[in-house]
Design a protein around this motif. Structure first.
Motif, PDB file in Angstrom:
ATOM      1  N   PHE A   1      -2.269   7.476 -54.645  1.00  0.00           N
ATOM      2  CA  PHE A   1      -1.178   7.675 -55.604  1.00  0.00           C
ATOM      3  C   PHE A   1       0.178   7.347 -54.988  1.00  0.00           C
ATOM      4  N   HIS A   2       0.307   7.441 -53.671  1.00  0.00           N
ATOM      5  CA  HIS A   2       1.552   6.992 -53.036  1.00  0.00           C
ATOM      6  C   HIS A   2       1.803   5.519 -53.334  1.00  0.00           C
ATOM      7  N   HIS A   3       0.716   4.721 -53.358  1.00  0.00           N
ATOM      8  CA  HIS A   3       0.857   3.303 -53.683  1.00  0.00           C
ATOM      9  C   HIS A   3       1.226   3.125 -55.159  1.00  0.00           C
TER      10      HIS A   3
ATOM     11  N   SER B   1      -0.329  13.862 -62.411  1.00  0.00           N
ATOM     12  CA  SER B   1      -0.213  12.398 -62.452  1.00  0.00           C
ATOM     13  C   SER B   1       0.526  11.954 -63.705  1.00  0.00           C
TER      14      SER B   1
ATOM     15  N   ARG C   1      -2.886  11.946 -58.534  1.00  0.00           N
ATOM     16  CA  ARG C   1      -1.840  12.627 -57.760  1.00  0.00           C
ATOM     17  C   ARG C   1      -2.440  13.755 -56.917  1.00  0.00           C
TER      18      ARG C   1
ATOM     19  N   HIS D   1       8.230   2.644 -58.640  1.00  0.00           N
ATOM     20  CA  HIS D   1       9.594   2.444 -58.149  1.00  0.00           C
ATOM     21  C   HIS D   1       9.985   0.967 -58.155  1.00  0.00           C
TER      22      HIS D   1
ATOM     23  N   PRO E   1      -4.498  11.455 -53.374  1.00  0.00           N
ATOM     24  CA  PRO E   1      -3.048  11.453 -53.114  1.00  0.00           C
ATOM     25  C   PRO E   1      -2.566  10.260 -52.298  1.00  0.00           C
ATOM     26  N   ILE E   2      -3.390   9.743 -51.375  1.00  0.00           N
ATOM     27  CA  ILE E   2      -2.952   8.575 -50.603  1.00  0.00           C
ATOM     28  C   ILE E   2      -2.827   7.366 -51.529  1.00  0.00           C
TER      29      ILE E   2
ATOM     30  N   TRP F   1       4.371  11.408 -64.113  1.00  0.00           N
ATOM     31  CA  TRP F   1       5.026  10.167 -63.684  1.00  0.00           C
ATOM     32  C   TRP F   1       4.845   9.045 -64.697  1.00  0.00           C
TER      33      TRP F   1
ATOM     34  N   LEU G   1       3.030   5.214 -56.856  1.00  0.00           N
ATOM     35  CA  LEU G   1       4.455   5.546 -56.932  1.00  0.00           C
ATOM     36  C   LEU G   1       5.334   4.400 -56.450  1.00  0.00           C
ATOM     37  N   LYS G   2       4.879   3.695 -55.417  1.00  0.00           N
ATOM     38  CA  LYS G   2       5.628   2.522 -54.962  1.00  0.00           C
ATOM     39  C   LYS G   2       5.703   1.485 -56.071  1.00  0.00           C
TER      40      LYS G   2
END
Length: 521
Positions: free
Chosen positions: A17-19, A40, A10, A25, A14-15, A43, A21-22
């Motif tokens: 970690f966006h994936h 991190s 995270r 979700h 960070p880039i 989550w 998070l997807k």
């Protein structure tokens, strides 16, 4: 299922970690294994807070649970691996009960993550410096690879092992031969046939033995075998463990050249400083991402007056040393690489443009590039050698805790800053605060400390003064510092240069310290 092991992605990736998070979700489960309850871990479905340096014990205990529960991928193991019987016998001593004592992770949590990983239809096992910055770094990594082989989570869509690289284009550096025993394309320098191919193309003899990694170089400086250093885009004066020793050795060189964007602490020690370009925006060339995707880089802005492209500097230096390499054109250099490295042969600039980057291996200009590096393991019949299981033992950190040094210090990065702060330190960030030692609330109560109090932090190698910050994500007996602001807190004065013999990485993650409240605040 995503298993994030020894990585605070995270903040440090960070880039990526966006994936992650997807994925969460979309229903993926996240398990985080880390001594700290990081951002991190906030989550995660489950956080496993293990003791620093106990990763192998945890991995072996997970393997035992998977095997004894009949959850191993028997078909894949028989088809594509070797050494399983010895591995299965070895892990039997790593019971859940013993693992709880050795790692600090409850047995029930170890069992939960083992079943979740083995039972997932698709699973990614990701790690980074929390695994590799130890004196047994390679053993840590192969312990995790064992888990992937055991479950078949490798070489297919949505399943694999993913080492998150610590710096931009680390993968590209390895591809180009920036490894002591490899030529470009990961071709072994001690292989006569492979080395001969490069000698013919380059018109020169290449030493037939592997070279030194940076830890070897420091040792060679101490022996006076290495007296001259050419340092490109690196700041070892601040980044090396046991900074006192590193500064002494760098200062004792007969001659040092530093080629860099910034006037670093290392540049201050240099005899010659060569102002270089910013590769990401002022140069032409390629970079390779962690998924092996080679991408074009184009100059977006002109270089400042007095600055030259890195490649131009190197070509000019070669010319002055009597070797005419021609014009330093990025595409010409790339085409030479393609002619010598089979894994890059099909990646012309035109194809990289057309496809927005391509993944190696890409063997010719009709090859699309391999999406999965280890997809061969699923072919029937098997292509290439079997993937070996490795028997690895758990060993303690070199810097032992004792009554004089009772606290374990681990180091890392924060979201707003990068490495020794040479690049990021020039920029203001609303997230940034002065460097401080993070301690658990329980330790702060024990030492009668308030947030902001200054403490002297001492290891067996040195001491620094730092303000205190409370971190509820730390357990008692665990502290955290970064190396981002060496002028404020020289963290690497504390760290130990206990080195993994195979990778050359130092044990930044496991320093024994004590803290004492400063009388004058």
């Amino acid at each position: 299922m995503i298993l994030l092991w020894g990585s605070n992605a995270r903040e440090t990736h960070p880039i990526f970690f966006h994936h992650v998070l997807k994925g969460i979700h979309n229903g993926a489960k996240l398990y985080v294994i880390d001594p700290r309850r990081t951002s991190s871990a906030q989550w995660a479905d489950t956080w496993l807070g293990l003791d620093v340096g106990s990763d192998i014990y945890l991995a072996n205990a997970m393997a035992r649970e998977i095997i004894n529960s009949g959850l191993e991928n028997t078909k894949f193991i028989e088809h594509a691996t070797s050494g399983f019987e010895a591995y299965r016998e070895h892990v039997q001593k790593f019971t859940l009960e013993r693992a709880e004592c050795e790692t600090g992770v409850p047995a029930a949590a170890i069992k939960q993550v083992a079943h979740a990983y083995a039972g997932a239809g698709r699973a990614q096992l990701c790690w980074t410096l929390g695994i590799t910055e130890h004196h047994n770094a390679v053993d840590n990594v192969v312990a995790l690879i064992n888990l992937a082989l055991l479950t078949g989570h490798v070489g297919r869509y949505g399943s694999g092992v993913c080492p998150l690289r610590g710096q931009n284009n680390v993968q590209g550096g390895g591809d180009m031969g920036a490894i002591p025993d490899r030529l470009p394309g990961f071709q072994h320098v001690e292989n006569d046939e492979l080395r001969g191919k490069f000698e013919k193309a380059w018109g020169t003899k290449i030493p037939a033995t592997k070279g030194w990694h940076i830890s070897h170089m420091l040792d060679a400086m101490e022996r006076r075998e290495l007296t001259t250093l050419y340092c490109l885009g690196e700041n070892p004066a601040d980044s090396e463990a046991d900074r006192h020793r590193a500064l002494k050795l760098l200062s004792g060189l007969e001659f040092m050249v530093v080629q860099d964007l910034f006037y670093t602490k290392t540049a201050e020690l240099a005899d010659v400083v060569l102002p270089a370009s910013a590769g990401w925006c002022e140069s032409e060339g390629t970079v390779t991402s962690s998924e092996r995707r080679v991408q074009r880089v184009r100059a977006a802005v002109p270089m400042p007056t007095g600055v030259r492209d890195d490649t131009e500097i190197i070509f000019d230096l070669a010319r002055r040393l009597g070797h005419n390499w021609g014009e330093p054109k990025a595409e010409c250099i790339w085409n030479e690489l393609r002619s010598l490295s089979p894994m890059n042969a099909g990646m012309s600039y035109a194809r990289l443009e057309e496809h927005g980057g391509m993944q190696w291996p890409c063997y010719d200009e009709q090859h699309p590039g391999e999406m999965f590096l280890h997809g061969r393991l699923w072919h029937d019949p098997l292509i290439g050698p079997r993937a070996p299981f490795s028997v690895v033992e758990s060993v303690d950190p070199v810097d032992a805790l004792d009554p004089q040094f009772p606290i374990r210090l681990t180091t890392g990065r924060r979201l707003d800053s990068y490495n020794t702060g040479v690049q990021s330190g020039w920029l203001n960030s609303p997230l940034r605060h002065e460097e401080a030692i993070d301690l658990s609330p329980a330790d702060c109560r024990q030492y009668n400390l308030h947030e902001g109090d200054k403490v002297r932090v001492t290891s067996r190698r040195g001491s620094v003064v730092a303000p205190v910050r409370f971190d509820s994500g730390l357990r008692p007996g665990l502290a955290f510092l970064t190396m981002h602001f060496p002028d404020q807190v020289a963290t690497n004065d504390l760290t130990i240069d206990a080195v993994d013999p195979r990778s050359g990485t130092s044990e930044f993650k496991a320093t024994a310290i004590r803290i004492e409240k400063c009388l004058e605040q």
